[in-house]
Write a protein that holds these residues in place. Sequence first.
Motif, PDB file in Angstrom:
ATOM      1  N   GLU A 292       0.820  -1.214   0.000  1.00  0.00           N
ATOM      2  CA  GLU A 292       0.000   0.000   0.000  1.00  0.00           C
ATOM      3  C   GLU A 292       0.853   1.263   0.000  1.00  0.00           C
ATOM      4  O   GLU A 292       0.558   2.231  -0.701  1.00  0.00           O
ATOM      5  N   SER A 293       1.908   1.249   0.800  1.00  0.00           N
ATOM      6  CA  SER A 293       2.700   2.456   1.014  1.00  0.00           C
ATOM      7  C   SER A 293       3.973   2.440   0.186  1.00  0.00           C
ATOM      8  O   SER A 293       4.609   1.385   0.010  1.00  0.00           O
ATOM      9  N   SER A 294       4.366   3.596  -0.311  1.00  0.00           N
ATOM     10  CA  SER A 294       5.656   3.714  -0.997  1.00  0.00           C
ATOM     11  C   SER A 294       6.774   3.548   0.027  1.00  0.00           C
ATOM     12  O   SER A 294       6.574   3.709   1.229  1.00  0.00           O
ATOM     13  N   PHE A 295       7.964   3.222  -0.454  1.00  0.00           N
ATOM     14  CA  PHE A 295       9.104   3.029   0.431  1.00  0.00           C
ATOM     15  C   PHE A 295      10.358   3.521  -0.262  1.00  0.00           C
ATOM     16  O   PHE A 295      10.377   3.762  -1.469  1.00  0.00           O
ATOM     17  N   VAL A 296      11.417   3.679   0.529  1.00  0.00           N
ATOM     18  CA  VAL A 296      12.668   4.235   0.015  1.00  0.00           C
ATOM     19  C   VAL A 296      13.785   3.230   0.300  1.00  0.00           C
ATOM     20  O   VAL A 296      14.400   3.254   1.369  1.00  0.00           O
ATOM     21  N   PRO A 297      14.072   2.322  -0.638  1.00  0.00           N
ATOM     22  CA  PRO A 297      15.118   1.331  -0.406  1.00  0.00           C
ATOM     23  C   PRO A 297      16.523   1.910  -0.459  1.00  0.00           C
ATOM     24  O   PRO A 297      17.451   1.371   0.139  1.00  0.00           O
ATOM     25  N   VAL A 298      16.651   3.013  -1.192  1.00  0.00           N
ATOM     26  CA  VAL A 298      17.924   3.713  -1.335  1.00  0.00           C
ATOM     27  C   VAL A 298      17.642   5.198  -1.138  1.00  0.00           C
ATOM     28  O   VAL A 298      16.647   5.708  -1.664  1.00  0.00           O
ATOM     29  N   PRO A 299      18.452   5.905  -0.363  1.00  0.00           N
ATOM     30  CA  PRO A 299      18.194   7.329  -0.139  1.00  0.00           C
ATOM     31  C   PRO A 299      17.949   8.087  -1.445  1.00  0.00           C
ATOM     32  O   PRO A 299      18.718   7.974  -2.399  1.00  0.00           O
ATOM     33  N   GLY A 300      16.834   8.804  -1.504  1.00  0.00           N
ATOM     34  CA  GLY A 300      16.515   9.611  -2.670  1.00  0.00           C
ATOM     35  C   GLY A 300      15.724   8.899  -3.746  1.00  0.00           C
ATOM     36  O   GLY A 300      15.323   9.512  -4.733  1.00  0.00           O
ATOM     37  N   ILE A 301      15.480   7.593  -3.593  1.00  0.00           N
ATOM     38  CA  ILE A 301      14.749   6.818  -4.601  1.00  0.00           C
ATOM     39  C   ILE A 301      13.484   6.242  -3.962  1.00  0.00           C
ATOM     40  O   ILE A 301      13.552   5.320  -3.137  1.00  0.00           O
ATOM     41  N   GLU A 302      12.339   6.774  -4.340  1.00  0.00           N
ATOM     42  CA  GLU A 302      11.062   6.299  -3.819  1.00  0.00           C
ATOM     43  C   GLU A 302      10.496   5.231  -4.754  1.00  0.00           C
ATOM     44  O   GLU A 302      10.500   5.393  -5.968  1.00  0.00           O
ATOM     45  N   VAL A 303       9.989   4.164  -4.177  1.00  0.00           N
ATOM     46  CA  VAL A 303       9.409   3.065  -4.940  1.00  0.00           C
ATOM     47  C   VAL A 303       7.948   2.904  -4.542  1.00  0.00           C
ATOM     48  O   VAL A 303       7.617   2.859  -3.354  1.00  0.00           O
ATOM     49  N   VAL A 304       7.084   2.808  -5.539  1.00  0.00           N
ATOM     50  CA  VAL A 304       5.658   2.569  -5.311  1.00  0.00           C
ATOM     51  C   VAL A 304       5.361   1.110  -5.640  1.00  0.00           C
ATOM     52  O   VAL A 304       5.534   0.691  -6.789  1.00  0.00           O
ATOM     53  N   PRO A 305       4.917   0.312  -4.659  1.00  0.00           N
ATOM     54  CA  PRO A 305       4.574  -1.078  -4.961  1.00  0.00           C
ATOM     55  C   PRO A 305       3.228  -1.158  -5.676  1.00  0.00           C
ATOM     56  O   PRO A 305       2.314  -0.378  -5.394  1.00  0.00           O
ATOM     57  N   ILE A 306       3.123  -2.085  -6.606  1.00  0.00           N
ATOM     58  CA  ILE A 306       1.890  -2.297  -7.354  1.00  0.00           C
ATOM     59  C   ILE A 306       1.446  -3.736  -7.094  1.00  0.00           C
ATOM     60  O   ILE A 306       2.137  -4.689  -7.470  1.00  0.00           O
ATOM     61  N   LYS A 307       0.314  -3.896  -6.452  1.00  0.00           N
ATOM     62  CA  LYS A 307      -0.177  -5.229  -6.119  1.00  0.00           C
ATOM     63  C   LYS A 307      -0.866  -5.841  -7.344  1.00  0.00           C
ATOM     64  O   LYS A 307      -1.799  -5.259  -7.892  1.00  0.00           O
ATOM     65  N   VAL A 308      -0.374  -7.006  -7.757  1.00  0.00           N
ATOM     66  CA  VAL A 308      -0.963  -7.710  -8.892  1.00  0.00           C
ATOM     67  C   VAL A 308      -1.141  -9.172  -8.499  1.00  0.00           C
ATOM     68  O   VAL A 308      -0.617  -9.623  -7.479  1.00  0.00           O
ATOM     69  N   MET A 309      -1.876  -9.908  -9.317  1.00  0.00           N
ATOM     70  CA  MET A 309      -2.121 -11.318  -9.031  1.00  0.00           C
ATOM     71  C   MET A 309      -1.429 -12.211 -10.054  1.00  0.00           C
ATOM     72  O   MET A 309      -1.444 -11.936 -11.260  1.00  0.00           O
TER      73      MET A 309
ATOM     74  N   TYR B 126       6.578  -2.872  -9.426  1.00  0.00           N
ATOM     75  CA  TYR B 126       7.195  -1.692  -8.810  1.00  0.00           C
ATOM     76  C   TYR B 126       7.206  -0.525  -9.788  1.00  0.00           C
ATOM     77  O   TYR B 126       7.484  -0.704 -10.980  1.00  0.00           O
ATOM     78  N   ARG B 127       6.931   0.662  -9.253  1.00  0.00           N
ATOM     79  CA  ARG B 127       7.073   1.886 -10.034  1.00  0.00           C
ATOM     80  C   ARG B 127       8.157   2.747  -9.390  1.00  0.00           C
ATOM     81  O   ARG B 127       8.121   3.022  -8.182  1.00  0.00           O
ATOM     82  N   ILE B 128       9.098   3.161 -10.216  1.00  0.00           N
ATOM     83  CA  ILE B 128      10.157   4.075  -9.786  1.00  0.00           C
ATOM     84  C   ILE B 128      10.126   5.252 -10.743  1.00  0.00           C
ATOM     85  O   ILE B 128      10.515   5.137 -11.908  1.00  0.00           O
ATOM     86  N   GLY B 129       9.621   6.367 -10.301  1.00  0.00           N
ATOM     87  CA  GLY B 129       9.507   7.531 -11.167  1.00  0.00           C
ATOM     88  C   GLY B 129       8.627   7.241 -12.364  1.00  0.00           C
ATOM     89  O   GLY B 129       7.467   6.838 -12.231  1.00  0.00           O
ATOM     90  N   ASP B 130       9.180   7.400 -13.557  1.00  0.00           N
ATOM     91  CA  ASP B 130       8.425   7.207 -14.798  1.00  0.00           C
ATOM     92  C   ASP B 130       8.502   5.778 -15.334  1.00  0.00           C
ATOM     93  O   ASP B 130       8.051   5.507 -16.445  1.00  0.00           O
ATOM     94  N   LEU B 131       9.080   4.864 -14.539  1.00  0.00           N
ATOM     95  CA  LEU B 131       9.211   3.469 -14.943  1.00  0.00           C
ATOM     96  C   LEU B 131       8.319   2.589 -14.074  1.00  0.00           C
ATOM     97  O   LEU B 131       8.302   2.729 -12.850  1.00  0.00           O
ATOM     98  N   ALA B 132       7.585   1.681 -14.706  1.00  0.00           N
ATOM     99  CA  ALA B 132       6.847   0.654 -13.966  1.00  0.00           C
ATOM    100  C   ALA B 132       7.242  -0.715 -14.503  1.00  0.00           C
ATOM    101  O   ALA B 132       7.362  -0.905 -15.719  1.00  0.00           O
ATOM    102  N   TYR B 133       7.447  -1.657 -13.590  1.00  0.00           N
ATOM    103  CA  TYR B 133       7.926  -2.992 -13.945  1.00  0.00           C
ATOM    104  C   TYR B 133       6.986  -4.026 -13.329  1.00  0.00           C
ATOM    105  O   TYR B 133       6.834  -4.087 -12.105  1.00  0.00           O
ATOM    106  N   ILE B 134       6.350  -4.824 -14.177  1.00  0.00           N
ATOM    107  CA  ILE B 134       5.416  -5.855 -13.713  1.00  0.00           C
ATOM    108  C   ILE B 134       5.713  -7.137 -14.464  1.00  0.00           C
ATOM    109  O   ILE B 134       5.764  -7.159 -15.697  1.00  0.00           O
ATOM    110  N   THR B 135       5.904  -8.226 -13.736  1.00  0.00           N
ATOM    111  CA  THR B 135       6.103  -9.514 -14.380  1.00  0.00           C
ATOM    112  C   THR B 135       5.303 -10.584 -13.658  1.00  0.00           C
ATOM    113  O   THR B 135       4.951 -10.439 -12.485  1.00  0.00           O
ATOM    114  N   ASP B 136       4.982 -11.659 -14.390  1.00  0.00           N
ATOM    115  CA  ASP B 136       4.257 -12.824 -13.868  1.00  0.00           C
ATOM    116  C   ASP B 136       2.811 -12.520 -13.469  1.00  0.00           C
ATOM    117  O   ASP B 136       2.181 -13.305 -12.786  1.00  0.00           O
TER     118      ASP B 136
END
Length: 255
Positions: free
Chosen positions: A136-153, A162-172
């Motif tokens: 649900e909540s975004s997190f910062v795994p590396v200082p200055g880089i916010e990651v938005v989790p995307i829940k999929v099935m 995961y979404r990082i800025g203008d990039l979103a990555y979804i697999t499986d």
Amino acid sequence: MKITFLGTGTSQGVPVIACPCGVCHSADERDRRLRTSALIEVSDKRILIDIGPDFRQQMLRNRVTSLDAILITHAHRDHVAGIDDIRAFNYVQQGPMQLYLNAPAQETLLRDYHYIFAPHDYPGLPEANLHEIDGESSFVPVPGIEVVPIKVMHKNLPILGYRIGDLAYITDANYIEPKEMKKLQGVRLLVLNALRREKHWSHYCLPEALDIIEKVKPKQAFLTHISHELGLYDLVEKELPEGVHLAYDNLSVEI
């Protein structure tokens, strides 16, 4: 920001062992696919998405000398079986690796790789800190880089994109609910799985992936987690809509 596709294949990879098909015997390097994984680079920081059984080979052939964090989509073997080889980074970076994952993935790692996470005094084992993500909540795994989790099935298994800025990555994935689709609004580059042409019970097929891309309308989209059943790179690439491409191993794209 740059994404490098370290692997773009399914759990069997391409070529598949003992398969006589034309894709598995293609001379085009773009038809040779290690298990799916990607490296995200922002300035001098590197975030890995998934750590499958080809992790060691992927790190060596791309000359990766440091990793700041690893994001896990889910704990199926083709996405986590390379975890033992984080030992090299533990030694070079003089500390544990930071892994980010949801509760089901964490439960699986704690069970299947208990020798890593249980208290021990045996030298040389991998060292990793697990950080549970609620999705649900975004997190910062590396200082200055916010990651938005995307829940999929992934059929009945809840996994993360995961979404990082203008990039979103979804697999499986084979389903993204409307609330999570909203997290993709405005992405410039979308990475999405497309297993094969025919419908599959736990992965998007090509028509389904193209439908998602049409709804999101990114500037560019790249398809990953590709099986030998999808077809030859050169032929499939010519069929795709403008701005949509098959990813292939070692491809780097700047955003």
